[in-house]
Design a protein around this motif. Structure first.
Motif, PDB file in Angstrom:
ATOM      1  N   GLN A  38      -1.096 -11.826  -3.685  1.00  0.00           N
ATOM      2  CA  GLN A  38      -0.710 -13.173  -4.071  1.00  0.00           C
ATOM      3  C   GLN A  38       0.442 -13.631  -3.184  1.00  0.00           C
ATOM      4  O   GLN A  38       1.149 -12.812  -2.598  1.00  0.00           O
ATOM      5  N   HIS A  39       0.635 -14.942  -3.137  1.00  0.00           N
ATOM      6  CA  HIS A  39       1.774 -15.505  -2.415  1.00  0.00           C
ATOM      7  C   HIS A  39       2.913 -15.750  -3.398  1.00  0.00           C
ATOM      8  O   HIS A  39       2.697 -16.255  -4.496  1.00  0.00           O
ATOM      9  N   ARG A  40       4.127 -15.368  -2.989  1.00  0.00           N
ATOM     10  CA  ARG A  40       5.314 -15.592  -3.824  1.00  0.00           C
ATOM     11  C   ARG A  40       6.538 -15.689  -2.931  1.00  0.00           C
ATOM     12  O   ARG A  40       6.800 -14.792  -2.133  1.00  0.00           O
ATOM     13  N   PHE A  44       3.361 -12.727   1.124  1.00  0.00           N
ATOM     14  CA  PHE A  44       2.089 -12.300   0.563  1.00  0.00           C
ATOM     15  C   PHE A  44       2.279 -10.848   0.175  1.00  0.00           C
ATOM     16  O   PHE A  44       2.742 -10.029   0.976  1.00  0.00           O
ATOM     17  N   VAL A  46       1.778  -7.799  -3.476  1.00  0.00           N
ATOM     18  CA  VAL A  46       1.115  -7.389  -4.707  1.00  0.00           C
ATOM     19  C   VAL A  46       2.147  -7.108  -5.793  1.00  0.00           C
ATOM     20  O   VAL A  46       3.301  -6.791  -5.516  1.00  0.00           O
ATOM     21  N   TRP A  47       1.691  -7.220  -7.029  1.00  0.00           N
ATOM     22  CA  TRP A  47       2.499  -6.879  -8.194  1.00  0.00           C
ATOM     23  C   TRP A  47       2.149  -5.467  -8.633  1.00  0.00           C
ATOM     24  O   TRP A  47       0.984  -5.081  -8.657  1.00  0.00           O
ATOM     25  N   SER A  58       4.089 -14.958   4.429  1.00  0.00           N
ATOM     26  CA  SER A  58       2.914 -15.830   4.321  1.00  0.00           C
ATOM     27  C   SER A  58       2.657 -16.584   5.607  1.00  0.00           C
ATOM     28  O   SER A  58       1.498 -16.799   5.982  1.00  0.00           O
TER      29      SER A  58
END
Length: 62
Positions: A38-40, A44, A46-47, A58
């Motif tokens: 995911q992007h945060r 880019f 992962v959790w 990103s």
């Protein structure tokens, strides 16, 4: 971390195994990891365990 080949742009993803030991992730596992990504906050990643782990900025993605 992801290191990109300067000539081809091919990514080489590494994961920290222990304090000073990194392992190169095989292609199949890397693609599975990317599917979960995911992007945060401009990254880019992962959790895992409620914590976000950035893999690559990103802006560096095609």
């Amino acid at each position: 971390r992801v290191v990109r080949d300067e000539e081809t742009g091919e990514p080489s993803p590494y994961v920290l195994v222990r304090r000073n030991l990194e392992a190169l992730i095989d292609r199949k596992s890397f693609y599975r990891l990317v599917d979960l990504g995911q992007h945060r906050d401009g990254w880019f990643g992962v959790w895992s365990g409620g914590e976000f782990f950035g893999i690559i900025p990103s802006e560096d993605l095609p």
